[in-house]
Write a protein that holds these residues in place. Structure first.
Motif, PDB file in Angstrom:
ATOM      1  N   PHE A  84      -4.572  69.209  36.588  1.00 26.07           N
ATOM      2  CA  PHE A  84      -4.558  70.464  37.546  1.00 26.07           C
ATOM      3  C   PHE A  84      -3.425  70.714  38.762  1.00 26.07           C
ATOM      4  CE2 PHE A  84      -8.356  68.159  36.718  1.00 26.07           C
ATOM      5  CZ  PHE A  84      -9.999  68.841  36.135  1.00 26.07           C
ATOM      6  N   GLU A  85      -2.559  70.119  38.017  1.00 27.48           N
ATOM      7  CA  GLU A  85      -1.450  70.508  39.525  1.00 27.48           C
ATOM      8  C   GLU A  85      -0.085  69.815  38.490  1.00 27.48           C
ATOM      9  OE1 GLU A  85      -1.391  65.618  41.509  1.00 27.48           O
ATOM     10  OE2 GLU A  85      -1.984  67.426  42.689  1.00 27.48           O
ATOM     11  N   ASN A  86       1.098  70.493  39.100  1.00 32.07           N
ATOM     12  CA  ASN A  86       2.368  70.475  38.460  1.00 32.07           C
ATOM     13  C   ASN A  86       2.852  68.934  39.553  1.00 32.07           C
ATOM     14  OD1 ASN A  86       2.248  72.499  36.594  1.00 32.07           O
ATOM     15  ND2 ASN A  86       2.678  74.422  38.537  1.00 32.07           N
ATOM     16  N   SER A  87       3.440  68.230  39.006  1.00 30.50           N
ATOM     17  CA  SER A  87       4.419  67.499  40.168  1.00 30.50           C
ATOM     18  C   SER A  87       5.135  66.324  39.738  1.00 30.50           C
ATOM     19  CB  SER A  87       2.631  66.045  40.442  1.00 30.50           C
ATOM     20  OG  SER A  87       2.805  64.546  40.167  1.00 30.50           O
ATOM     21  N   VAL A  88       5.802  65.899  40.349  1.00 31.14           N
ATOM     22  CA  VAL A  88       7.066  65.609  39.979  1.00 31.14           C
ATOM     23  C   VAL A  88       7.056  63.540  40.982  1.00 31.14           C
ATOM     24  CG1 VAL A  88       8.394  67.126  39.210  1.00 31.14           C
ATOM     25  CG2 VAL A  88       8.481  66.350  41.685  1.00 31.14           C
ATOM     26  N   VAL A  89       8.420  62.668  40.358  1.00 35.58           N
ATOM     27  CA  VAL A  89       8.357  61.646  40.377  1.00 35.58           C
ATOM     28  C   VAL A  89      10.072  62.004  41.147  1.00 35.58           C
ATOM     29  CG1 VAL A  89       8.808  59.260  40.481  1.00 35.58           C
ATOM     30  CG2 VAL A  89       6.809  59.977  39.576  1.00 35.58           C
ATOM     31  N   LEU A  90      10.244  61.995  42.459  1.00 38.08           N
ATOM     32  CA  LEU A  90      11.740  60.931  42.944  1.00 38.08           C
ATOM     33  C   LEU A  90      12.596  60.376  42.063  1.00 38.08           C
ATOM     34  CD1 LEU A  90      11.573  62.858  46.242  1.00 38.08           C
ATOM     35  CD2 LEU A  90      12.005  64.063  44.799  1.00 38.08           C
ATOM     36  N   ILE A  91      13.707  60.537  41.927  1.00 45.12           N
ATOM     37  CA  ILE A  91      14.648  59.328  41.482  1.00 45.12           C
ATOM     38  C   ILE A  91      16.046  59.640  41.705  1.00 45.12           C
ATOM     39  CG2 ILE A  91      13.376  59.546  39.383  1.00 45.12           C
ATOM     40  CD1 ILE A  91      15.578  61.080  37.627  1.00 45.12           C
ATOM     41  N   ASN A  92      16.777  58.623  41.892  1.00 48.85           N
ATOM     42  CA  ASN A  92      18.613  58.566  42.079  1.00 48.85           C
ATOM     43  C   ASN A  92      18.958  58.858  41.187  1.00 48.85           C
ATOM     44  OD1 ASN A  92      18.036  55.784  40.617  1.00 48.85           O
ATOM     45  ND2 ASN A  92      18.244  54.704  42.588  1.00 48.85           N
ATOM     46  N   LYS A  93      20.150  58.339  41.433  1.00 47.70           N
ATOM     47  CA  LYS A  93      21.232  58.764  40.729  1.00 47.70           C
ATOM     48  C   LYS A  93      21.387  58.417  38.900  1.00 47.70           C
ATOM     49  CE  LYS A  93      24.398  61.272  43.320  1.00 47.70           C
ATOM     50  NZ  LYS A  93      25.910  61.436  43.953  1.00 47.70           N
ATOM     51  N   GLN A  94      21.239  57.175  39.233  1.00 47.60           N
ATOM     52  CA  GLN A  94      20.828  55.689  38.065  1.00 47.60           C
ATOM     53  C   GLN A  94      19.350  55.536  37.448  1.00 47.60           C
ATOM     54  OE1 GLN A  94      21.406  54.043  41.441  1.00 47.60           O
ATOM     55  NE2 GLN A  94      23.100  54.731  40.714  1.00 47.60           N
ATOM     56  N   GLY A  95      18.216  56.888  37.795  1.00 47.10           N
ATOM     57  CA  GLY A  95      17.581  56.710  37.280  1.00 47.10           C
ATOM     58  C   GLY A  95      16.096  56.071  37.334  1.00 47.10           C
ATOM     59  N   ASN A  96      16.409  55.764  38.462  1.00 49.72           N
ATOM     60  CA  ASN A  96      15.103  54.573  39.118  1.00 49.72           C
ATOM     61  C   ASN A  96      14.477  55.253  40.242  1.00 49.72           C
ATOM     62  OD1 ASN A  96      16.155  52.871  37.450  1.00 49.72           O
ATOM     63  ND2 ASN A  96      17.683  51.887  39.374  1.00 49.72           N
ATOM     64  N   PRO A  97      12.809  55.167  39.872  1.00 50.42           N
ATOM     65  CA  PRO A  97      12.304  56.108  41.403  1.00 50.42           C
ATOM     66  C   PRO A  97      12.824  55.866  42.799  1.00 50.42           C
ATOM     67  CG  PRO A  97      11.192  54.817  39.921  1.00 50.42           C
ATOM     68  CD  PRO A  97      12.333  54.812  39.373  1.00 50.42           C
ATOM     69  N   LEU A  98      12.161  56.738  43.536  1.00 51.45           N
ATOM     70  CA  LEU A  98      12.828  56.367  44.930  1.00 51.45           C
ATOM     71  C   LEU A  98      11.972  55.593  45.522  1.00 51.45           C
ATOM     72  CD1 LEU A  98      14.169  59.499  46.164  1.00 51.45           C
ATOM     73  CD2 LEU A  98      15.622  57.424  45.496  1.00 51.45           C
ATOM     74  N   GLY A  99      10.086  56.078  44.748  1.00 50.13           N
ATOM     75  CA  GLY A  99       8.950  55.308  45.958  1.00 50.13           C
ATOM     76  C   GLY A  99       8.524  53.877  44.836  1.00 50.13           C
ATOM     77  N   THR A 100       7.744  53.306  45.436  1.00 50.17           N
ATOM     78  CA  THR A 100       7.100  52.003  44.402  1.00 50.17           C
ATOM     79  C   THR A 100       6.183  52.120  44.079  1.00 50.17           C
ATOM     80  OG1 THR A 100       6.383  51.330  46.775  1.00 50.17           O
ATOM     81  CG2 THR A 100       8.295  50.355  46.272  1.00 50.17           C
ATOM     82  N   ARG A 101       5.249  53.067  44.101  1.00 44.10           N
ATOM     83  CA  ARG A 101       3.934  53.127  43.914  1.00 44.10           C
ATOM     84  C   ARG A 101       3.910  54.839  42.777  1.00 44.10           C
ATOM     85  NH1 ARG A 101      -1.338  52.982  47.004  1.00 44.10           N
ATOM     86  NH2 ARG A 101       0.313  54.005  48.470  1.00 44.10           N
ATOM     87  N   ILE A 102       3.703  55.047  42.073  1.00 45.91           N
ATOM     88  CA  ILE A 102       2.994  56.188  41.068  1.00 45.91           C
ATOM     89  C   ILE A 102       1.097  56.677  42.031  1.00 45.91           C
ATOM     90  CG2 ILE A 102       2.828  58.507  39.774  1.00 45.91           C
ATOM     91  CD1 ILE A 102       5.872  56.941  38.885  1.00 45.91           C
ATOM     92  N   ILE A 103       1.414  57.425  42.761  1.00 45.01           N
ATOM     93  CA  ILE A 103      -0.571  58.394  42.470  1.00 45.01           C
ATOM     94  C   ILE A 103      -0.880  58.708  41.239  1.00 45.01           C
ATOM     95  CG2 ILE A 103      -2.234  59.566  44.361  1.00 45.01           C
ATOM     96  CD1 ILE A 103       0.699  58.843  45.981  1.00 45.01           C
TER      97      ILE A 103
END
Length: 126
Positions: A84-103
């Motif tokens: 239903f939506e366009n959504s992303v996960v922010l990542i750092n330069k190494q490719g690891n996510p900035l957050g600790t949880r994905i909703i």
């Protein structure tokens, strides 16, 4: 399909609420990004509860991984699905996510793109 100046929701707990696509990565002629592609984004809005202690700042530039799009995609089994939506996960330069949880759910297509860290912290895999 995501292109430049598209507004996207952020589905992790990094502190950002909405972002805007600046550039699609993966070639100099690439104009459209799909699920699993990397893009460069700018933070537009922050979440109200995390304005003072968030990991990201407004108007900062980050990389992001697209995990959901409104455009439908077909699995190998022939099953067609869309979100239903366009959504992303922010990542750092190494490719690891900035957050600790994905909703929310994450499609299984990301497993082939060697992004195991994103799949491991997600709440559901479709």
């Amino acid at each position: 399909m995501i292109q430049q100046k598209s507004k996207l929701k952020v589905s992790d707990n990094s502190g950002a609420k909405t972002v805007r696509c600046i550039k699609v990565l993966g070639g100099f002629k690439k104009k459209i990004a799909k699920i699993g592609d990397l893009i460069v984004v700018s933070v537009q809005n922050l979440r109200n509860k995390m304005k003072y202690n968030s990991k990201v700042k407004k108007k900062e530039v980050y990389r992001a991984l697209i995990i959901r799009t409104k455009n439908s995609f077909t699995k190998k089994s022939g099953f067609i699905s869309s979100f239903f939506e366009n959504s992303v996960v922010l990542i750092n330069k190494q490719g690891n996510p900035l957050g600790t949880r994905i909703i929310g759910p994450v499609p299984r297509i990301l497993k082939k793109k060697t992004l195991q860290k994103v799949l491991s912290i997600s709440s559901a895999i479709i």
